[in-house]
Design a protein around this motif. Structure first.
Motif, short mmCIF file in Angstrom:
data_model
loop_
_atom_site.label_atom_id
_atom_site.label_comp_id
_atom_site.label_asym_id
_atom_site.label_seq_id
_atom_site.Cartn_x
_atom_site.Cartn_y
_atom_site.Cartn_z
N GLU A 14 4.48 11.00 4.72
CA GLU A 14 4.64 9.68 4.09
C GLU A 14 3.75 9.50 2.87
O GLU A 14 3.08 8.47 2.69
N VAL A 15 3.72 10.54 2.02
CA VAL A 15 2.92 10.47 0.79
C VAL A 15 3.85 10.38 -0.42
O VAL A 15 5.02 10.77 -0.36
N ILE A 37 -5.19 9.60 0.99
CA ILE A 37 -5.83 8.29 0.86
C ILE A 37 -4.76 7.20 0.77
O ILE A 37 -3.61 7.47 0.41
N THR A 38 -5.15 5.98 1.09
CA THR A 38 -4.25 4.82 0.96
C THR A 38 -4.69 4.01 -0.24
O THR A 38 -5.87 3.70 -0.40
N LYS A 39 -3.73 3.68 -1.10
CA LYS A 39 -4.01 2.87 -2.29
C LYS A 39 -3.20 1.58 -2.22
O LYS A 39 -2.15 1.54 -1.58
N THR A 40 -3.68 0.56 -2.94
CA THR A 40 -2.91 -0.69 -2.98
C THR A 40 -2.01 -0.69 -4.20
O THR A 40 -2.34 -0.10 -5.22
N ILE A 41 -0.88 -1.37 -4.07
CA ILE A 41 0.02 -1.58 -5.21
C ILE A 41 -0.43 -2.88 -5.87
O ILE A 41 -0.47 -3.93 -5.21
N ASN A 42 -0.78 -2.79 -7.13
CA ASN A 42 -1.36 -3.94 -7.82
C ASN A 42 -0.46 -4.46 -8.94
O ASN A 42 0.40 -3.75 -9.44
N THR A 68 0.86 -1.20 0.00
CA THR A 68 0.00 0.00 0.00
C THR A 68 0.89 1.24 0.00
O THR A 68 2.07 1.17 0.37
N TYR A 69 0.33 2.34 -0.43
CA TYR A 69 1.04 3.62 -0.37
C TYR A 69 0.02 4.73 -0.16
O TYR A 69 -1.18 4.55 -0.42
N LYS A 70 0.50 5.85 0.36
CA LYS A 70 -0.39 6.99 0.61
C LYS A 70 -0.15 8.08 -0.43
O LYS A 70 1.00 8.36 -0.79
N THR A 71 -1.21 8.69 -0.89
CA THR A 71 -1.11 9.82 -1.80
C THR A 71 -2.30 10.74 -1.51
O THR A 71 -3.03 10.51 -0.54
N ILE A 72 -2.49 11.77 -2.33
CA ILE A 72 -3.66 12.63 -2.11
C ILE A 72 -4.69 12.36 -3.20
O ILE A 72 -4.36 12.01 -4.33
#
Length: 206
Positions: A95-96, A135-140, A6-10
């Motif tokens: 941590e974005v 927001i947190t997104k998954t690495i796919n 997972t990673y955080k971005t806006i």
């Protein structure tokens, strides 16, 4: 061992924020980005919008995993490390990633000194991040599975058992199914299909 997938971005561009110090104005902006071209586009737009400003300082970071991270910090004429790095420091602090932060300065006639500049650029960057929705997104990983129609049942059984998400399919005499899966589960899913007779699986670029 689980890998971080997972990673955080806006979620979207931040509203404009403003920090003032001794008549200097610092306008802060945060943008979600996925390429260096997006950085150029946002900078060009802000330079047109703020064409009478003195400095357009920025920092960005791209990449979803530690191995793929790349970043840049630009002081745009301010003293060395007084603008770009304080902005980048906030990207690290929150941590974005996949993000660009630009701080546009209008000089107010009074010099702030290096410590004043560091504080101003850091604060404007922090305000832009505080005004953004993180927001947190998954690495796919994306795979395409190729097989003859006669092997449909065994392919679909794995897809159902593992609750895999199909994003594209072509079901004819020769079939292709495209799935997307979290990085953590990718290796074991790959092995499941690789072990099937007359079934091919390969990774696609996202």
């Amino acid at each position: 061992m689980k890998i971080k997938d997972t990673y955080k971005t806006i979620k979207a561009a931040s509203p404009e924020v403003l920090f003032k110090d001794k008549n200097s104005k610092f306008f802060g902006y945060a943008f979600p980005i996925d390429s260096e071209d997006a950085v150029k586009m946002h900078l060009e737009h802000l330079k047109k919008e703020h064409h009478t400003a003195r400095h357009w300082c920025y920092a960005y970071q791209l990449g979803k995993t530690e191995k793929t991270i790349q970043f840049r910090a630009n002081d745009d004429g301010e003293p060395n490390n007084s603008a770009g790095m304080p902005i980048y420091g906030q990207i690290q602090s929150y941590e974005v990633t996949n993000i660009l932060i630009v701080v546009v300065r209008y000089f107010g006639g009074v010099k702030l000194g290096v410590s004043g500049l560091i504080n101003a650029y850091k604060t404007a960057a922090q305000m832009a991040l505080d005004a953004s929705r993180i927001i947190t997104k998954t690495i796919n990983v994306k795979y395409v599975i190729s097989f003859d129609y006669k092997n449909m049942n065994k392919v679909m059984r794995i897809i159902k058992e593992r609750n895999l998400k199909i994003i594209n399919q072509k079901l004819e005499l020769s079939c292709e199914i495209t799935i997307v899966i979290r990085l953590n589960e990718a290796k074991s899913v790959f092995e499941s299909f690789k072990n099937l007779y007359e079934v091919e699986i390969k990774e696609l670029d996202l």
